[in-house]
Write an enzyme that holds these catalytic residues in place. Structure first.
Site, PDB file in Angstrom:
ATOM      1  N   ASN A 126       0.759  -1.494  -0.198  1.00  0.00           N
ATOM      2  CA  ASN A 126      -0.028   0.271   0.321  1.00  0.00           C
ATOM      3  C   ASN A 126       0.795   1.342   0.089  1.00  0.00           C
ATOM      4  O   ASN A 126       1.693   1.645   0.992  1.00  0.00           O
ATOM      5  CB  ASN A 126      -0.932  -0.077   1.275  1.00  0.00           C
ATOM      6  CG  ASN A 126      -1.663   1.121   1.472  1.00  0.00           C
ATOM      7  OD1 ASN A 126      -1.874   2.008   0.607  1.00  0.00           O
ATOM      8  ND2 ASN A 126      -2.202   1.362   2.479  1.00  0.00           N
ATOM      9  N   TRP A 127       0.917   2.085  -1.033  1.00  0.00           N
ATOM     10  CA  TRP A 127       1.903   3.083  -1.208  1.00  0.00           C
ATOM     11  C   TRP A 127       1.414   4.156  -0.644  1.00  0.00           C
ATOM     12  O   TRP A 127       2.151   5.429  -0.478  1.00  0.00           O
ATOM     13  CB  TRP A 127       2.314   3.348  -2.743  1.00  0.00           C
ATOM     14  CG  TRP A 127       2.996   2.262  -3.466  1.00  0.00           C
ATOM     15  CD1 TRP A 127       3.537   1.173  -3.028  1.00  0.00           C
ATOM     16  CD2 TRP A 127       3.586   2.493  -4.787  1.00  0.00           C
ATOM     17  NE1 TRP A 127       4.332   0.313  -4.014  1.00  0.00           N
ATOM     18  CE2 TRP A 127       4.201   1.243  -4.957  1.00  0.00           C
ATOM     19  CE3 TRP A 127       3.542   3.359  -5.643  1.00  0.00           C
ATOM     20  CZ2 TRP A 127       4.892   0.860  -6.181  1.00  0.00           C
ATOM     21  CZ3 TRP A 127       4.143   2.956  -6.861  1.00  0.00           C
ATOM     22  CH2 TRP A 127       5.105   2.019  -7.157  1.00  0.00           C
ATOM     23  N   LYS A 128      -0.038   4.344  -0.226  1.00  0.00           N
ATOM     24  CA  LYS A 128      -0.576   5.502   0.338  1.00  0.00           C
ATOM     25  C   LYS A 128      -0.497   6.646  -0.308  1.00  0.00           C
ATOM     26  O   LYS A 128      -0.365   6.603  -1.661  1.00  0.00           O
ATOM     27  CB  LYS A 128      -0.029   5.635   1.810  1.00  0.00           C
ATOM     28  CG  LYS A 128      -0.180   4.490   2.649  1.00  0.00           C
ATOM     29  CD  LYS A 128       0.260   4.582   3.899  1.00  0.00           C
ATOM     30  CE  LYS A 128       0.320   3.306   4.796  1.00  0.00           C
ATOM     31  NZ  LYS A 128       0.532   3.357   6.255  1.00  0.00           N
ATOM     32  N   HIS A 178      -9.323   0.777   5.007  1.00  0.00           N
ATOM     33  CA  HIS A 178      -7.890   1.088   5.640  1.00  0.00           C
ATOM     34  C   HIS A 178      -8.121   2.002   6.986  1.00  0.00           C
ATOM     35  O   HIS A 178      -9.081   3.017   6.586  1.00  0.00           O
ATOM     36  CB  HIS A 178      -7.062   1.604   4.605  1.00  0.00           C
ATOM     37  CG  HIS A 178      -5.464   1.659   5.077  1.00  0.00           C
ATOM     38  ND1 HIS A 178      -5.049   2.650   6.146  1.00  0.00           N
ATOM     39  CD2 HIS A 178      -4.594   0.741   5.042  1.00  0.00           C
ATOM     40  CE1 HIS A 178      -4.025   2.287   6.489  1.00  0.00           C
ATOM     41  NE2 HIS A 178      -3.432   1.057   5.785  1.00  0.00           N
ATOM     42  N   GLU A 181      -6.602   4.463   7.810  1.00  0.00           N
ATOM     43  CA  GLU A 181      -6.436   5.614   7.770  1.00  0.00           C
ATOM     44  C   GLU A 181      -7.840   6.379   7.017  1.00  0.00           C
ATOM     45  O   GLU A 181      -8.032   7.493   7.097  1.00  0.00           O
ATOM     46  CB  GLU A 181      -4.992   6.019   6.947  1.00  0.00           C
ATOM     47  CG  GLU A 181      -4.067   5.747   7.678  1.00  0.00           C
ATOM     48  CD  GLU A 181      -2.817   5.285   6.828  1.00  0.00           C
ATOM     49  OE1 GLU A 181      -2.710   5.349   5.705  1.00  0.00           O
ATOM     50  OE2 GLU A 181      -1.681   4.842   7.467  1.00  0.00           O
ATOM     51  N   GLU A 218      -5.214  -5.473  10.484  1.00  0.00           N
ATOM     52  CA  GLU A 218      -4.345  -4.402  10.552  1.00  0.00           C
ATOM     53  C   GLU A 218      -4.659  -3.505  12.068  1.00  0.00           C
ATOM     54  O   GLU A 218      -5.408  -2.788  12.086  1.00  0.00           O
ATOM     55  CB  GLU A 218      -4.314  -3.399   9.633  1.00  0.00           C
ATOM     56  CG  GLU A 218      -4.265  -4.008   8.224  1.00  0.00           C
ATOM     57  CD  GLU A 218      -3.332  -2.891   7.285  1.00  0.00           C
ATOM     58  OE1 GLU A 218      -2.304  -3.262   6.912  1.00  0.00           O
ATOM     59  OE2 GLU A 218      -4.172  -1.914   6.976  1.00  0.00           O
ATOM     60  N   GLY A 263       2.532   1.793  10.727  1.00  0.00           N
ATOM     61  CA  GLY A 263       3.404   2.966  10.690  1.00  0.00           C
ATOM     62  C   GLY A 263       4.060   3.266  11.877  1.00  0.00           C
ATOM     63  O   GLY A 263       4.670   4.281  11.768  1.00  0.00           O
ATOM     64  N   SER A 267       3.708  -2.532  10.188  1.00  0.00           N
ATOM     65  CA  SER A 267       4.965  -2.762  10.434  1.00  0.00           C
ATOM     66  C   SER A 267       5.658  -3.996   9.928  1.00  0.00           C
ATOM     67  O   SER A 267       6.381  -4.475  10.716  1.00  0.00           O
ATOM     68  CB  SER A 267       5.582  -2.088  11.911  1.00  0.00           C
ATOM     69  OG  SER A 267       4.937  -0.869  12.212  1.00  0.00           O
ATOM     70  N   GLY A 289       2.964  -1.471   4.079  1.00  0.00           N
ATOM     71  CA  GLY A 289       3.062   0.263   4.028  1.00  0.00           C
ATOM     72  C   GLY A 289       4.352   0.796   3.563  1.00  0.00           C
ATOM     73  O   GLY A 289       4.906   0.439   2.710  1.00  0.00           O
ATOM     74  N   GLY A 290       4.982   1.113   4.690  1.00  0.00           N
ATOM     75  CA  GLY A 290       6.372   1.637   4.505  1.00  0.00           C
ATOM     76  C   GLY A 290       7.288   0.822   3.724  1.00  0.00           C
ATOM     77  O   GLY A 290       8.041   1.300   2.760  1.00  0.00           O
TER      78      GLY A 290
HETATM   79  C1  PEP Z   1      -0.679  -0.240   6.102  1.00  0.00           C
HETATM   80  O1  PEP Z   1      -0.678   0.818   5.887  1.00  0.00           O
HETATM   81  O2  PEP Z   1      -1.437  -1.009   5.797  1.00  0.00           O
HETATM   82  C2  PEP Z   1       0.371  -0.741   6.780  1.00  0.00           C
HETATM   83  C3  PEP Z   1       0.580  -1.768   7.351  1.00  0.00           C
HETATM   84  O3  PEP Z   1       1.623   0.113   7.042  1.00  0.00           O
HETATM   85  P1  PEP Z   1       3.066  -0.017   7.682  1.00  0.00           P
HETATM   86  O4  PEP Z   1       3.620  -1.464   6.905  1.00  0.00           O
HETATM   87  O5  PEP Z   1       4.013   1.207   7.277  1.00  0.00           O
HETATM   88  O6  PEP Z   1       2.860  -0.304   9.185  1.00  0.00           O
END
Ligand code: PEP
Length: 249
Positions: free
Chosen positions: A9-11, A94, A96, A166, A172, A212, A233-234
């Site tokens: 997920n590049w957000k 998600h 966010e 999640e 994040g 994470s 994500g990251g």
């Molecule tokens: C996400 O945004 O779905 C996520 C899991 O982010 P991260 O891996 O950065 O925690």
């Protein structure tokens, strides 16, 4: 056998030239696992990404969509628009989106119906907040998120649903659920599915963990029997890190 999936997920990261650069890095990576691989760039780059990855086994997916067919919804994107640029899968719910854009179980249920109406596959996200876990309510919260947005579905719809657990406190933050916490929740989710839809749906539904996940912890998390992959994500913003996670299977 359930599908194994690693989705990035590049957000709200990467403009067009950064998207081009990351895609060309992704194309040089060596895939040694049998996991399905997906990336979710921003709306503006979906067309380019889906064209650039057309002949590969990396699927390009969307981060969100609206529940209406079309109309006066300024700033929104419809299922038809996504499909017209080659997108077959959409991430919905998600944390966010829930936190910053007021997405509720009710609006998510409508988005789920809309995606299914357009024969799209859904990665449906949910998870408890830190307070819920501290007070021991994590299972109750997760169960109600799933029930409210998905339990009106027919059994046959579940072949197009991928779940992504999640925990909000792990997104994040660098803080990951332990592999045991992830397994415990995934087993609970599967049990909840079984009670409502029976063994076949419960056993065939892919449940991803997100929060994470990094190259150094993916293997242990993915080794748990009810964890079928990850939403990343990251660590999906660097091709090498992302493929180390893909290849952790
Ligand atoms: C996400 O945004 O779905 C996520 C899991 O982010 P991260 O891996 O950065 O925690």
């Amino acid at each position: 056998m359930r599908a194994k999936i690693v989705a990035g997920n590049w957000k709200m990261n990467n403009d067009l030239s950064q998207t081009e650069a990351l895609i060309s890095d992704l194309r040089t990576q060596n895939k040694t696992s049998n996991a399905e691989v997906m990336i979710a760039p921003a709306f503006t780059n979906l067309w380019h990404a889906s064209e650039a990855l057309r002949s590969t086994d990396i699927e390009v997916v969307a981060q969100n969509m609206h529940f209406a067919d079309n109309g006066a919804y300024t700033g929104e994107v419809s299922a038809d628009m996504l499909k017209s640029v080659g997108i077959q899968t959409v991430i919905l719910g998600h944390s966010e989106r829930r936190a910053y854009f007021n997405e509720s179980d009710e609006s998510l249920a409508k988005k789920v119906d809309q995606a299914l109406k357009h024969s799209m596959r859904i990665i449906f996200c949910f998870g408890e907040e830190l307070n819920d876990r501290k007070s021991g309510n994590q299972e109750q919260v997760v169960e109600s998120q799933i029930k409210n947005a998905l339990f009106h579905l027919e059994e046959s719809s579940w072949s197009d649903i991928v779940l992504a657990y999640e925990p909000v406190w792990a997104i994040g933050t660098g803080e990951t659920a332990t592999p045991e916490q992830a397994q415990e929740m995934h087993a609970f989710i599967r049990k909840t599915l079984k009670e409502k839809y029976g063994e076949a749906v419960a056993e065939s539904t892919t449940i991803l963990y997100g929060g994470s996940v990094k190259p150094n912890n993916a293997k242990e998390i993915f080794s748990k029997p009810d964890v079928d992959g990850g939403l990343i994500g990251g660590a999906s913003l660097k091709a090498e890190d992302f493929f180390q996670i893909v290849n952790a299977f």
